[in-house]
Structure formats: structure tokens, C-alpha cells
Motif scaffolding. Structure first.
Motif, PDB file in Angstrom:
ATOM      1  N   HIS A   1       1.779  -0.378 -13.209  1.00 47.41           N
ATOM      2  CA  HIS A   1       1.317  -0.353 -11.826  1.00 47.41           C
ATOM      3  C   HIS A   1       1.806  -1.520 -10.985  1.00 47.41           C
ATOM      4  O   HIS A   1       1.529  -1.574  -9.784  1.00 47.41           O
ATOM      5  N   THR A   2       2.526  -2.481 -11.586  1.00 48.54           N
ATOM      6  CA  THR A   2       3.025  -3.617 -10.821  1.00 48.54           C
ATOM      7  C   THR A   2       4.304  -3.214 -10.095  1.00 48.54           C
ATOM      8  O   THR A   2       5.318  -2.896 -10.724  1.00 48.54           O
ATOM      9  N   ILE A   3       4.257  -3.218  -8.757  1.00 48.28           N
ATOM     10  CA  ILE A   3       5.383  -2.796  -7.935  1.00 48.28           C
ATOM     11  C   ILE A   3       6.058  -4.016  -7.329  1.00 48.28           C
ATOM     12  O   ILE A   3       5.389  -4.941  -6.854  1.00 48.28           O
ATOM     13  N   SER A   4       7.371  -4.024  -7.324  1.00 51.79           N
ATOM     14  CA  SER A   4       8.130  -5.130  -6.734  1.00 51.79           C
ATOM     15  C   SER A   4       8.145  -5.022  -5.219  1.00 51.79           C
ATOM     16  O   SER A   4       8.506  -3.980  -4.663  1.00 51.79           O
TER      17      SER A   4
ATOM     18  N   GLY B   1      10.793  -2.256  -4.267  1.00 47.58           N
ATOM     19  CA  GLY B   1       9.993  -1.060  -4.055  1.00 47.58           C
ATOM     20  C   GLY B   1       9.772  -0.240  -5.311  1.00 47.58           C
ATOM     21  O   GLY B   1       9.121   0.807  -5.263  1.00 47.58           O
ATOM     22  N   TYR B   2      10.307  -0.688  -6.424  1.00 50.00           N
ATOM     23  CA  TYR B   2      10.198   0.032  -7.694  1.00 50.00           C
ATOM     24  C   TYR B   2       9.276  -0.719  -8.655  1.00 50.00           C
ATOM     25  O   TYR B   2       9.094  -1.944  -8.530  1.00 50.00           O
TER      26      TYR B   2
ATOM     27  N   GLY C   1       0.776  -1.233   0.000  1.00 50.91           N
ATOM     28  CA  GLY C   1       0.000   0.000   0.000  1.00 50.91           C
ATOM     29  C   GLY C   1       0.810   1.287   0.000  1.00 50.91           C
ATOM     30  O   GLY C   1       0.592   2.159  -0.854  1.00 50.91           O
ATOM     31  N   PRO C   2       1.781   1.460   0.912  1.00 46.97           N
ATOM     32  CA  PRO C   2       2.558   2.703   0.914  1.00 46.97           C
ATOM     33  C   PRO C   2       3.339   2.931  -0.376  1.00 46.97           C
ATOM     34  O   PRO C   2       3.461   4.069  -0.844  1.00 46.97           O
ATOM     35  N   LEU C   3       3.852   1.859  -0.968  1.00 46.90           N
ATOM     36  CA  LEU C   3       4.597   1.987  -2.221  1.00 46.90           C
ATOM     37  C   LEU C   3       3.658   2.272  -3.389  1.00 46.90           C
ATOM     38  O   LEU C   3       3.988   3.066  -4.283  1.00 46.90           O
ATOM     39  N   ILE C   4       2.487   1.644  -3.390  1.00 46.09           N
ATOM     40  CA  ILE C   4       1.508   1.907  -4.439  1.00 46.09           C
ATOM     41  C   ILE C   4       1.104   3.381  -4.407  1.00 46.09           C
ATOM     42  O   ILE C   4       0.982   4.035  -5.448  1.00 46.09           O
ATOM     43  N   ASN C   5       0.911   3.916  -3.192  1.00 46.04           N
ATOM     44  CA  ASN C   5       0.596   5.344  -3.065  1.00 46.04           C
ATOM     45  C   ASN C   5       1.757   6.209  -3.526  1.00 46.04           C
ATOM     46  O   ASN C   5       1.569   7.228  -4.209  1.00 46.04           O
ATOM     47  N   LEU C   6       2.959   5.806  -3.161  1.00 44.74           N
ATOM     48  CA  LEU C   6       4.149   6.591  -3.481  1.00 44.74           C
ATOM     49  C   LEU C   6       4.331   6.749  -4.987  1.00 44.74           C
ATOM     50  O   LEU C   6       4.743   7.807  -5.473  1.00 44.74           O
ATOM     51  N   TRP C   7       3.990   5.693  -5.727  1.00 50.02           N
ATOM     52  CA  TRP C   7       4.159   5.722  -7.182  1.00 50.02           C
ATOM     53  C   TRP C   7       2.911   6.226  -7.912  1.00 50.02           C
ATOM     54  O   TRP C   7       2.866   6.230  -9.138  1.00 50.02           O
ATOM     55  N   GLY C   8       1.889   6.651  -7.163  1.00 47.73           N
ATOM     56  CA  GLY C   8       0.735   7.301  -7.779  1.00 47.73           C
ATOM     57  C   GLY C   8      -0.355   6.380  -8.265  1.00 47.73           C
ATOM     58  O   GLY C   8      -1.182   6.779  -9.094  1.00 47.73           O
ATOM     59  N   PHE C   9      -0.424   5.143  -7.742  1.00 45.59           N
ATOM     60  CA  PHE C   9      -1.449   4.204  -8.181  1.00 45.59           C
ATOM     61  C   PHE C   9      -2.463   3.873  -7.088  1.00 45.59           C
ATOM     62  O   PHE C   9      -3.313   3.011  -7.284  1.00 45.59           O
ATOM     63  N   GLY C  10      -2.367   4.517  -5.933  1.00 42.84           N
ATOM     64  CA  GLY C  10      -3.177   4.119  -4.795  1.00 42.84           C
ATOM     65  C   GLY C  10      -4.252   5.103  -4.399  1.00 42.84           C
ATOM     66  O   GLY C  10      -4.806   5.838  -5.231  1.00 42.84           O
TER      67      GLY C  10
END
Length: 358
Positions: A287-290, A294-295, A141-150
Motif C-alpha cells: 500500500h505504500t505509493i511513491s 505514482g506507483y 489520495g487520488p493515487l491511493i484510490n487508483l491502486w485500490g487502497f483508498g
């Protein structure tokens, strides 16, 4: 590595366009169809309805036996029941509903008891995380938000390395646990986002509801995730079309890649061709985050279609495939009981040993 390589002429390329796949129900319309006059089929009445839920569309087709009561009353009851299911699951696991159980967990409320929906999805998420070697992880969740998909909206800025590193410390579904009916997070900053499994789970719940109401023949599709049982109105297996859409397909244009005949199973597709971001530095990411770096994942897998006994499993496995190298994804599917896959890569198409090609 088991599996097969197939060459598909139905893949379109436009400049740097990449081949993609999505599973859509290509089911013949229920009225005016030819087919047999088998008395078993003649005793069934096929119904269908569609609508919008969870920021996507759904389509449901099913058959009811004529001798089990008033068809119109049963049809209306089923439609009301499906609507209630959508609302109940959203209230349980949607991170976009501020009062859902998941949203309250993300906000560190201490009195949140997991309901049957959240419990089922949490347990399956831990299982898929294990068999995918961490590729599938709903604590991103925090990473999805960070990259603008959350849930916090889009962004045109690439996050700096330090922000990614901090967010990554909260990731880890295996370090979360259930205690006395409550989910204990890895850390207060851990946030759940079950979007990669929620639609599949919803399809399963609706399919179970149809069975409980006497429908043994049905096709349930929510945002491209599908569960089928029995036969269509022609007395055949349900025909599912796998498409090869063009990259950047904002208009929903598709080119047929493959058609498969299925019954009593589920199919789901994951891909990055629609949900992606272009940042201010010109970088484009899906939108697929590792969960390991984290990227955003940059894999040769462009799209993954998975067949499995349940749509929840198919949905989560398809997402897992997108976060893995093609060889590792194919190996995972080959080792998973009753699962098959079709993977579209940048230069070819791979299928597992028993994928039902026609």
C-alpha cells in the motif's frame, strides 16, 4: 551511513516469506504482578481498557493517584473522554467520513475552516515531507484510490500509465498552503489522505488527555502505534515487543524479533505485509505509493519501526522509511533529532546508532 547491522534469529521464513516487524505493547498485566512495594507505586491505581476505533483496536493502560478523588468516577470520565477524542479526530481528518473536514476539502467545498486537529496534522505533514525528500506526502489520495487502497474501494486491475500520470499531477503537499485558517489545495483534483499520520496523532492527543487528568504513567496503543510515559505497575519502563510477522500474515501470527524498554516517548511501525493487493495480472503490490512515480514502492525495506518524542512524528517517519531505500531511510533518521529506527530488509536488519536494543 551510520547505524548498525544486526542478525536476528527470530525472523521466520516460509517459502518466499519476508521478515516483517510490528510494534505491539507486551506489557505485564496489571493485577497479580510482582515488583517493588515502593510507597510511590503503592499510591497509584493502574487501570486499563480497550476497544475498537478507526477500523482497528486500541489498548490503554494508565495509573491514577489514589489521593486525587474517586477512582471510579475518574476512570469513567477518562473512558468517555477518550471516546470523544476518537470521534472528534475522525470528524476532522477521516477521508472515510463523508462530512469530515478532510472529505469536504477533497470535495472542494469552499467554507471549510481547519480545526486544531487538521491544522496540526497538515503542518507536521509538510515538515515530514521536507525532511523525507518528498517520500511522505498525504496528497496521494487520488493515487491511493487508483491502486485500490483508498476510499473508493478495492480493484483487481492495474491502472494504466496515463491514469497514473494524471493523478500524479495533483500530488504535492508543499504546494498546498494555509490562508486565514483555510487549507488551499494545489489543485481541485488534489485529495488528502492522512491515514499514515492519523493514528499517531490520535495517540498523542489521548496521551495528552491522560496527562491533563493526572496520569503520569501510561501506555496508549492504537493499531500498533504507541506512546508511553512513566513506569508500568512493576516500577519499570514499559516493555514493548517488536515482532517479525510472516508475509501474508492474515491470521496475525507473529515471531518475536526484539523487546525494548521505553518511557516518555513514542514508537510506530509501518509495513506492507498485511495491506497489499494482488491484481488480475498476478502482480502483488503493497500500500505504500511513491509520490514521485505514482506507483507502489518496491523497496528492500520490508518494515520500519521508529522511536520519536511524539507518536505523530514516529508514525509519519515510519511511513517515510517504507518509501525510501534502506540507506536513505537510515540516514534520514540519523539526522532527525531524538529519533531512532529499526529497519527490516529482505536480507538483514538495520538499526540506528542509539536504538535501544536489549
Amino acid at each position: 551511513m551510520k547505524g548498525r547491522i544486526i542478525r536476528c534469529s527470530g525472523i521466520n521464513r516460509l517459502g518466499a516469506a519476508m521478515p516483517m516487524v510490528t510494534a505491539l505493547a507486551a506489557v505485564l498485566l496489571l493485577s497479580g504482578c510482582g515488583g517493588g512495594t515502593d510507597s510511590n507505586r503503592a499510591a497509584k491505581v493502574y487501570e486499563e481498557f480497550s476497544g475498537a476505533a478507526w477500523h482497528t483496536e486500541f489498548h490503554i493502560k494508565y495509573a491514577l493517584a489514589e489521593d486525587k478523588g474517586d477512582i471510579e468516577t475518574r476512570r469513567l470520565n477518562i473512558e468517555r473522554g477518550v471516546d470523544s477524542i476518537f470521534k472528534a479526530i475522525e470528524h476532522s481528518i477521516s477521508p472515510f467520513d463523508s462530512r469530515s473536514l478532510v472529505a469536504r476539502l477533497n470535495c472542494n467545498e469552499t467554507d471549510v475552516e481547519a480545526d486544531v486537529h487538521l491544522m496540526a496534522i497538515f503542518k507536521m505533514s509538510q515538515h515530514i515531507n521536507e525532511i523525507s525528500d518528498g517520500a511522505f506526502d498525504p496528497t496521494l489520495g487520488p493515487l491511493i484510490n487508483l491502486w485500490g487502497f483508498g476510499t473508493t474501494g478495492t480493484t483487481d486491475s492495474v491502472p494504466d500509465d496515463s491514469a497514473v500520470k494524471i493523478a500524479l499531477q495533483s500530488v504535492g503537499i508543499q504546494e498546498c498552503r494555509i490562508v486565514n485558517g483555510r487549507i488551499i489545495k494545489k489543485s481541485p483534483s488534489t485529495e488528502f489522505n492522512f491515514s499514515a499520520i492519523a493514528k499517531g496523532y490520535g495517540v498523542d492527543v489521548i496521551a495528552g488527555y491522560l496527562r491533563d487528568n493526572g496520569a503520569t504513567d501510561y501506555m496508549v496503543e492504537v493499531g500498533g502505534e504507541i506512546s508511553v510515559a512513566g513506569e508500568n505497575s512493576r516500577g519499570e519502563k514499559w516493555q514493548i515487543q517488536i515482532d517479525a510477522p510472516m508475509a501474508g500474515d492474515s491470521l496475525g501470527l507473529h515471531t518475536s524479533l526484539q523487546r525494548i524498554a521505553l518511557s516518555d516517548c513514542a514508537v510506530a511501525t509501518s509495513g506492507n505485509y498485511r495491506n497489499y493487493r494482488t491484481y488480475s495480472d498476478g502482480r502483488t503490490s503493497g500500500h505504500t505509493i511513491s509520490a514521485k512515480t505514482g506507483y507502489p514502492v518496491h523497496s528492500e525495506v520490508r518494515s520500519a519501526t521508529v522511536i520519536a518524542p511524539t507518536c505523530m512524528v514516529a508514525d509519519a517517519l515510519a511511513t517515510s522509511c517504507m518509501a525510501m531505500p534502506a540507506a536513505a531511510a537510515l540516514a534520514m533518521i540519523e539526522k532527525t533529532a531524538d529519533a531512532e529506527c529499526l529497519l527490516v530488509t529482505s536480507d538483514t536488519t538495520l538499526v540506528s546508532s542509539h536504538f535501544p536494543l536489549q
